[in-house]
Design an enzyme around this catalytic site. Structure first.
Site, short mmCIF file in Angstrom:
data_model
loop_
_atom_site.label_atom_id
_atom_site.label_comp_id
_atom_site.label_asym_id
_atom_site.label_seq_id
_atom_site.Cartn_x
_atom_site.Cartn_y
_atom_site.Cartn_z
N ASP A 55 46.42 11.86 5.06
CA ASP A 55 46.03 10.84 4.07
C ASP A 55 45.66 11.53 2.76
O ASP A 55 45.52 12.75 2.71
CB ASP A 55 44.86 10.00 4.59
CG ASP A 55 43.82 10.85 5.29
OD1 ASP A 55 43.58 11.99 4.84
OD2 ASP A 55 43.25 10.39 6.29
N ASP A 57 42.93 11.64 -0.31
CA ASP A 57 41.60 11.21 -0.73
C ASP A 57 41.42 11.45 -2.23
O ASP A 57 41.93 12.42 -2.78
CB ASP A 57 40.52 11.99 0.03
CG ASP A 57 40.60 11.75 1.53
OD1 ASP A 57 41.05 10.66 1.93
OD2 ASP A 57 40.21 12.64 2.30
N ASP A 136 32.64 21.34 2.58
CA ASP A 136 32.37 22.31 3.65
C ASP A 136 33.11 23.64 3.46
O ASP A 136 32.50 24.67 3.21
CB ASP A 136 32.61 21.71 5.04
CG ASP A 136 33.92 20.93 5.16
OD1 ASP A 136 34.72 20.95 4.20
OD2 ASP A 136 34.16 20.33 6.22
P1 ATP Z 1 42.01 15.93 7.91
O1 ATP Z 1 43.40 16.17 7.41
O2 ATP Z 1 41.79 16.47 9.25
O3 ATP Z 1 41.52 14.54 7.70
P2 ATP Z 1 40.24 16.50 5.74
O4 ATP Z 1 40.01 17.77 4.98
O5 ATP Z 1 40.79 15.33 4.99
O6 ATP Z 1 41.11 16.88 6.98
P3 ATP Z 1 38.02 14.82 6.36
O7 ATP Z 1 37.11 14.88 7.54
O8 ATP Z 1 38.90 13.64 6.21
O9 ATP Z 1 38.86 16.15 6.39
O10 ATP Z 1 37.09 14.99 5.09
C1 ATP Z 1 37.58 14.89 3.77
C2 ATP Z 1 36.93 15.94 2.87
O11 ATP Z 1 35.52 15.67 2.76
C3 ATP Z 1 37.03 17.35 3.41
O12 ATP Z 1 38.22 17.97 2.98
C4 ATP Z 1 35.79 18.01 2.84
O13 ATP Z 1 36.01 18.44 1.51
C5 ATP Z 1 34.77 16.88 2.80
N1 ATP Z 1 33.93 16.84 4.00
C6 ATP Z 1 34.13 16.10 5.10
N2 ATP Z 1 33.17 16.27 6.01
C7 ATP Z 1 32.29 17.14 5.48
C8 ATP Z 1 31.08 17.73 5.93
N3 ATP Z 1 30.58 17.45 7.13
N4 ATP Z 1 30.43 18.57 5.08
C9 ATP Z 1 30.95 18.86 3.87
N5 ATP Z 1 32.08 18.35 3.41
C10 ATP Z 1 32.78 17.51 4.19
MG MG Z 2 40.99 13.31 5.74
#
Ligand code: ATP
Ligand code: MG
Length: 432
Positions: A55, A57, A136
């Protein structure tokens, strides 16, 4: 504040056609209204890895209420711990998050920390640079500007991605204390991306893992879905075990007492889930959780059988003393309880192949899952080959062949006899 690195398109090689046009449109609307807005996080990381993002963001300077005002009925605000706008674009939902800051506890205002330093609410807004620092991992903190097509990198994430390195931003131990789920996220991203975890990011995990006990069970469950239903369950499971984290998710799923087959089933279920996802087949959490809990359920059931209870009764009792609501670890939502129980109870009913019963089973909505589960148990080493072969053939067989197949069947396993009076107990019971 140090200037961020600007990575131009000829260095990062992401092109606009790789990005959902709806997202570009949403960013343009926010900018036209006078806000800053960027594509952020996992999608840029994935594009740099030549992977297709799950997705896209968006991060913006607009406050949640302002996003709502701008997109009106296309927008819904969600989340309490982390307030967020969902903007609907055709069939997609785009997450639009306001820039947030990482504030030290003494400046705490709209951000609450538990006594251990854990973030309970996270709604202190900030600017883009602060937003990068509160994320993170460095790989998750890149911003893409669709107008200039530059990537903006405050934390060295671009280099880390090229070096296949997962690195927490800031002081790792403090970041884990703030949010222990980041330990699980480290494992998840390392498994998904095939990255190495930087030693400074990896080392504190061994000591801080017990902080996961403070995480609400529902959040552990959400994280377990991402760990095991995103196509990298096997690799995630291996890393969870390496870092000794698995039992914080499922304290009841591992025990010295379990049979090797019961533990093996779990490994096979993870591999099977990955294969299904890779083949584009549907996966249901209930199936996976039925496998994760099969060890304790099967184990308890065996004890009841030994005590002379019928298979049906034994299963009921075993189910009762588990586990949809454990005191520790990931809490499964109630809605999974019913399909899980059905998969288990069909394990017993699959033995009953006389008369109309197998026909009724074929039309049971959970038949396919129960049959797949039976195959996995067999593969894990339970002695079920004959039964598996029978069902495999029966599903495809002609009416005539089906009738033949019902002749001369071995009796379904029944109540286990504790003290056989004359004859020795027949070995059929091992198929429970
Ligand atoms: P995926 O493709 O698995 O969804 P993602 O990087 O988009 O990976 P998400 O869990 O959807 O992961 O989170 C979106 C963004 O928000 C992350 O890339 C990170 O920058 C931030 N984020 C999410 N959870 C946390 C956390 N617990 N602490 C700090 N930043 C976070
Ligand atoms: Mg995500």
């Amino acid at each position: 504040m140090p200037d961020p690195a600007i990575i131009p398109p000829d260095r990062h090689r992401i092109t606009q056609d790789q990005i959902d046009p709806e997202v570009i449109g949403i960013i343009a609307e926010l900018r036209d209204a006078g806000y800053e807005a960027y594509l952020v996080g996992g999608s840029i990381r994935d594009l740099l890895q030549n992977a297709i993002p799950k997705d896209f963001d968006v991060a913006t300077s607009a406050l949640p209420d302002e996003v709502k005002l701008l997109f009106k009925r296309r927008c819904r605000l969600i989340g309490r711990r982390f307030r967020l706008a969902h903007v609907y674009a055709g069939r997609d939902i785009i997450e639009v998050a306001t820039f947030r800051a990482q504030t030290p506890p003494e400046e705490d205002n709209d951000r609450s920390l538990s006594s251990g330093g854990r973030i309970l609410r996270d709604n202190v807004y900030g600017d883009r640079h602060e937003d990068a620092l509160r994320r993170d991992f460095t790989a998750n903190a890149l911003y893409y500007d669709p107008e200039t097509e530059n990537i903006i990198d405050d934390v060295g994430g671009f280099q880390d991605i090229q070096a296949n390195l997962l690195r927490l931003i800031g002081d790792p131990a403090a970041r884990y204390r703030e949010d222990p789920v980041r330990m699980l996220r480290a494992v998840r991203f390392a498994a998904k991306l095939g990255f190495n975890i930087d030693p400074d990011t990896a080392n504190p995990i061994y000591e801080l893992a017990p902080l996961l006990r403070e995480v609400p069970p529902a959040r552990l469950f959400d994280e377990s879905l991402k760990l095991f239903l995103s196509g990298h369950a096997e690799a995630s499971d291996e890393l969870l075990c390496d870092y000794d984290l698995f039992h914080y998710l499922f304290p009841y799923a591992t025990s010295e007492e379990f049979q090797p087959e019961e533990s093996m089933l779990l490994d096979l279920a993870f591999r099977n889930t990955d294969e299904r996802i890779a083949a584009g087949k549907p996966v249901t959490p209930a199936f996976l959780f039925a496998a994760i809990q099969w060890g304790p359920v099967h184990h308890a059931m065996e004890k009841h059988l030994e005590a002379g209870k019928s298979p049906q009764e034994s299963l009921l009792l075993a189910q009762e003393q588990q586990i949809t609501n454990p005191a520790e670890g990931a809490a499964l939502p109630k809605r999974f309880g019913i399909p899980m129980r059905e998969i288990w109870s069909l394990q017993w009913r699959l033995h009953q192949r006389q008369g109309q019963r197998p026909y009724r089973l074929l039309s049971h909505p959970r038949f396919r899952a129960a049959y797949d589960f039976l195959l996995l148990r067999n593969e894990a080493g339970e002695p079920l080959q004959e039964l598996c072969d029978w069902w495999t053939e029966f599903q495809e067989a002609s009416d005539e062949r089906r009738q033949q197949m019902q002749q001369g069947l071995p009796p379904a396993p029944g109540r286990r006899k504790r003290k056989p009076r004359r004859k020795k107990a027949t070995p059929q019971i091992s198929e429970q």
